[in-house]
Every structure is written in C-alpha cells, then in structure tokens.
Design a protein around this motif. Structure first.
Motif, mmCIF file in Angstrom:
data_model
loop_
_atom_site.group_PDB
_atom_site.id
_atom_site.type_symbol
_atom_site.label_atom_id
_atom_site.label_comp_id
_atom_site.label_asym_id
_atom_site.label_seq_id
_atom_site.Cartn_x
_atom_site.Cartn_y
_atom_site.Cartn_z
ATOM 1 N N UNK A 1 12.471 1.049 -13.214
ATOM 2 C CA UNK A 1 11.311 0.816 -14.079
ATOM 3 C C UNK A 1 10.183 1.781 -13.718
ATOM 4 N N UNK B 1 7.179 -2.003 0.341
ATOM 5 C CA UNK B 1 6.624 -2.131 -1.010
ATOM 6 C C UNK B 1 6.586 -0.815 -1.783
ATOM 7 N N UNK B 2 6.467 0.307 -1.062
ATOM 8 C CA UNK B 2 6.272 1.581 -1.759
ATOM 9 C C UNK B 2 7.496 2.488 -1.621
ATOM 10 N N UNK C 1 11.445 0.580 -2.555
ATOM 11 C CA UNK C 1 11.757 0.370 -3.976
ATOM 12 C C UNK C 1 12.048 1.670 -4.715
ATOM 13 N N UNK C 2 11.363 2.747 -4.320
ATOM 14 C CA UNK C 2 11.621 4.024 -4.985
ATOM 15 C C UNK C 2 12.912 4.646 -4.483
#
Lengths: 255, 301
Positions: B281, B200-201, B204-205
C-alpha cells in the motif's frame, strides 16, 4: 535576539581520511534564521546532519538548548549517549530533507502522527487533531488520507515540513528543501518556510535559493572546503561579499 | 522539406489495420492437443483408480497427516521468521563478531541438505547421550535423556527451522537493504527510538521485497516437511505411505497426497497475494494487475 539555541565548537568530521568539516564554530540565536550557502561538497549538509546528531562529529561539541548532542554530561566529562537517549534528544530538532523522505507506507496524516505518538507518547486523538491543524496550515488540509506517492513534490515537501513541526521542535533544519523540486513547485515550499520564519522559528537552512536567503535570512553563512569562509547579515554577504571565494560563488549561482 | 510534409499528410490519412499473424494459432493448437491427451490419459487409464483416490481423500489418517504437515509448516515458518530476522540483523549490525557469526550460521545451515540435518538431529543422542541446563563446565541444574527430549517431531522442527532460517536470514537481509537510506534518516531525525523505527518504518517497507521470496520459501517448506517421513513422523506423505504399505494401492494414494499439496499451495498463494497487497500500500507497484495485459491482445489478432 537572545541566548543561542545552537552552539557548535570546533566541529571536525572526515570520511576515510578526507576532511569534510574543518573545525566549525557557529552559534544560532533563538528565533534567528540562518541560511548556509556554498558549492556542493563544501560540507553544508554534513554540518546540518551533525547538528542533530544524524552523524557523529569526529571532534568538537554541538549543543542544542544547552544539551550536548549525542553526549551526557557527568561532572567533569562527557559520555556518549545510548541510542534511545540520543533519539530522545533529536525529538526537539526538526529536519526537512532534500528528498522529502516521507514514509511511503503511511498516509499523510499517519506520517504526521507516527513520531508524536511513538516517540513522545502524545495521545492518538491529540496527535490527529494537531496533524490536521498543521496540514491545514501548509495548505493540504484535504490530503490527510492520501498516500505520499499521490502528491506532487511540492506537496510532499510541505507534508515533510508539517511532519517535522508536529514534534513541536525548538529548531528546524532544512537540507536543500527545494533542490529536488520542479522549478514551478519551489515557491509553494518557500512560502511555508517564509511563514515559519515570520512566526519566530529558529531555522538553519542549507539552500541554493539565493533570493530566498537574501529575503528571509537574518544571517548568511558561506561555506567552502569544510569551513565557514564568510558570514554576516544577508544583505552584506550576498550583495557585497568581502571574500573573493564568496564573490566567485555568487556570480556563478546568480548569473 | 515540402515533399516530406506532404508524405506526412498522406500517411496521416491512412487507416491503421491489425497486423495479421499467420502462425498465431499454432501454440494454441499444440496446447489444446496436449491438454486433451492429458485428460484422456487421466480418464481412460484405469490404473489411476480414482475410486480409491476418492475413498482415501478425506480418510481420518490422511486428514491427521495434513494436520501434522500444516502444523509443522506453520510452527517452523514462525520460528524461522524470528530466528532469520535476528540473524539478518546480526549480519547487518556494525559488530564484526556478530556479523561474522551470522555469516557462519547462514553458511552452515544453508549448505547442509535438509535430509541430512533431519537425520542428524534425530540421531543427536549418538553424539550427546544427555543434554543439561546449567553453568558451562560447572554444575548442572536439569538433565534430560537426549532420546527422550528429541522426539521425531522435535528433530524435524529443529532441522527444518535451522535450514529455513538460514535462507530467510538472507531474504530479510536483502529486504532491509532495499529500503531507502533516507527512511532511516527521517525516522532518526524525528527521534523515533531505534527499535520503533525498525518495527514501524523499516520492516514494513522491507516486507514489500521480502514477501514474494517468503511465499516461495513457505511453499518449499510445505513440501520439505514430506522429508520427515524418513524419521517416521506421520505427516501427509508418511500417512499415505502407511496406507499403501497395507493395501498396495501406491499410485492412488500418492495422488491423494499430490492433490492435497496442490490444494494447500493454492491457498498459500492466495494468502501471499493478499499479504503482498497489504505491504504494497502506498506504492506504485502495489497492484501488479494494473499492468496492461499486452501479450493477450497480440494473441487474439
């Protein structure tokens, strides 16, 4: 002041032969606000990172709410926790970083709901309600849908505090929360922290804001060379320090 | 001092004109001439046989070939993403044996040319006539004839996947390495379980850095699938080869293949742009179009 929430006994930590913490003993009572001051490299941040087990201490034990951090007690010995159980322990300790460390790919509100939903299993609707409430409380009720990058440093740090509070922690750790901020943004963050202290949150704050420490802390700890040199009521340590090293540091910082 | 202040007043009063660039038109002329030559060659040289191109562009065999090419590209890409991520995580894990094995994997499968790997897997039966599942050095539970199990398609998928995942492992590793350490600290401090924090962290980055080279790899892979024609698998290239082996219209049929590769790449590139925007984003560099097109201004002066 009642039973201690945090207890550290003989905590030592070194990196590649250099000792960073030289046997720290510490206890923090429930509702107490402790400010840790000292020159850079004195081990303040490392101590904080050991308190919530972001780093393993080389020796010594730290308990939070009676549970040994990073360990499980089995009859007559301690066994290191697996990563999942260690993560579970950290849910009870909030931490605020110098560089905010907000999740840039999530909106402000999602920053606040991510951990409650995924680490504690709080239902999404409840986490959102609580998240909005907390944003309101830090004065950012209208910024929930923004991405962190669009906020000022002071706003980002307030979001970071709200994010930590969303986990309903028993203790809050602050690692130089205002050091990366432009001077005019420092006060808005300190105000949130002051309110939090007034509400009875147990707090350990590593800071260079001596004025804040003098005003808010129940106790000030001066660290140097990986050891606690001096500690006591904020007024005493800051206005009439007993140790020459503390005096030297304070004249340099306040001047 | 007074004199320079006066000079400043004079300068401030002067109008600003565009700089005239005497040779600015030259590259335009060159490009226009080259383009005209290209178009004229395409139109006037009858040996392109555009009629034949048109006739085969949507023929059943060609479309089937496109299906094989796309299916194989998609399957290999998905498998390689999974395998590549696992290898990258092994590489980054603290464990010395894990990270060393991952390094070995990357070294071997990145070094051996794709074509050699395809031939190798296709001829696996020469090395191991039979493959079985069972206890190592102990009883066997199931046994297959290697030649039956390793069909051309299977050989192609294995060869391409191993090659591709060795590259993707490096792409993913650099992507994960690009994520600020503070993000991991924050996720840990909040008590997110390690797998959740990664999914989740961190990932995605990391994707922001991973996607552009991933797009490159995907297009490379699309074209690399044409290598499977050497093991007689009817992808796009092999399908047109089969046709021109019958009617000797070699060039028009190669052009059919070229046109399709061009079209598919356009679609993939559009997809890549969309995915880049998705993972960008919240970031300042999310939309590269916000950079002012300075070069264009200069050219028109």
């Amino acid at each position: 002041m009642s039973a201690p929430v945090i207890v550290a006994r003989g905590v030592r930590k070194g990196y590649g032969g250099t000792a960073v913490l030289n046997g720290i003993d510490l206890s923090v009572a429930e509702g107490e606000v402790v400010c840790v001051i000292g020159p850079s490299g004195s081990g303040k941040s490392t101590l904080l990172r050991c308190l919530n087990n972001l780093e393993d201490a080389d020796s010594g034990v730290i308990t939070v709410g009676g549970a040994p951090m990073g360990f499980e007690r089995r009859a007559d010995h301690l066994v290191r926790l697996g990563p999942r159980a260690a993560a579970r322990q950290r849910t009870r300790i909030g931490m605020v970083f110098q560089n905010f460390n907000l999740f840039p790919h999530l909106t402000v509100l999602d920053n606040l709901t991510e951990a409650p939903c995924r680490a504690l299993g709080v239902p999404r609707a409840e986490a959102v309600r609580r998240g909005r409430e907390l944003l309101e409380r830090v004065g950012l009720g209208d910024r929930g849908d923004a991405y962190p990058r669009l906020l000022s440093g002071g706003q980002q740090q307030r979001v970071a505090i709200a994010r930590a509070l969303a986990m309903r922690p028993a203790v809050m750790l602050f690692d130089e929360p205002t050091s990366a901020l432009d001077p005019e943004l420092v006060d808005e963050v300190l105000k949130v922290m002051r309110d939090l202290a007034r509400e009875g949150m147990t707090m350990v704050v590593v800071t260079h804001e001596i004025r804040f420490a003098a005003e808010v802390a129940d106790r000030v700890i001066f660290m140097d060379g990986g050891a606690i040199v001096e500690q006591g009521p904020a007024k005493t340590v800051i206005e009439s320090p007993a140790q020459p090293r503390t005096r030297a540091f304070l004249t340099r910082v306040v001047a | 001092m007074a004199a320079s202040a006066e000079a400043g007043d004079v300068l401030a009063g002067l109008p600003v004109r565009r700089r005239v660039r005497v040779w600015a038109w030259a590259p335009h002329v060159v490009l226009v001439v080259l383009a005209a030559m290209g178009v004229s060659a395409l139109v006037t040289n009858r040996r392109f046989e555009w009629g034949v191109v048109g006739r085969y562009l949507l023929s059943v065999d060609v479309v089937k070939g496109i299906g094989v090419t796309l299916g194989m590209t998609a399957a290999v890409m998905v498998l390689s993403m999974v395998l590549g991520t696992v290898v990258a995580l092994m590489r980054l894990s603290g464990g010395r044996l894990l990270s060393w094995s991952a390094g070995l994997f990357v070294w071997v499968f990145r070094s051996v040319p794709m074509l050699v790997q395809l031939l190798f897997w296709y001829n696996l039966a020469a090395l191991f006539p039979q493959l079985s599942l069972g206890v190592p050095w102990g009883p066997r539970l199931v046994t297959w004839d290697t030649n039956v199990l390793i069909s051309p398609l299977m050989a192609a998928v294995i060869g391409l996947t191993l090659h591709e995942s060795a590259f993707l492992a490096e792409v993913v590793r650099s992507g994960i390495g690009s994520v600020d350490r503070g993000q991991r600290d924050a996720a840990m401090a909040l008590g997110l379980p390690p797998a959740t924090a990664f999914r989740r962290i961190i990932l995605p980055q990391a994707m922001r850095v991973i996607v552009p080279p991933l797009g490159n790899q995907l297009i490379q892979l699309l074209k690399a699938t044409s290598l499977v024609s050497v093991i007689a698998l009817n992808d796009l290239l092999y399908s047109v080869q089969l046709i021109y082996a019958r009617n000797f219209e070699t060039v028009p049929l190669l052009i059919v293949a070229v046109l399709w590769y061009l079209v598919i790449t356009v679609v993939l590139t559009a997809g890549q742009r969309y995915v880049e925007r998705h993972f960008g984003r919240g970031h300042a560099t999310a939309d590269t179009r916000t950079v002012p097109p300075r070069a264009a201004n200069g050219g028109e002066a």
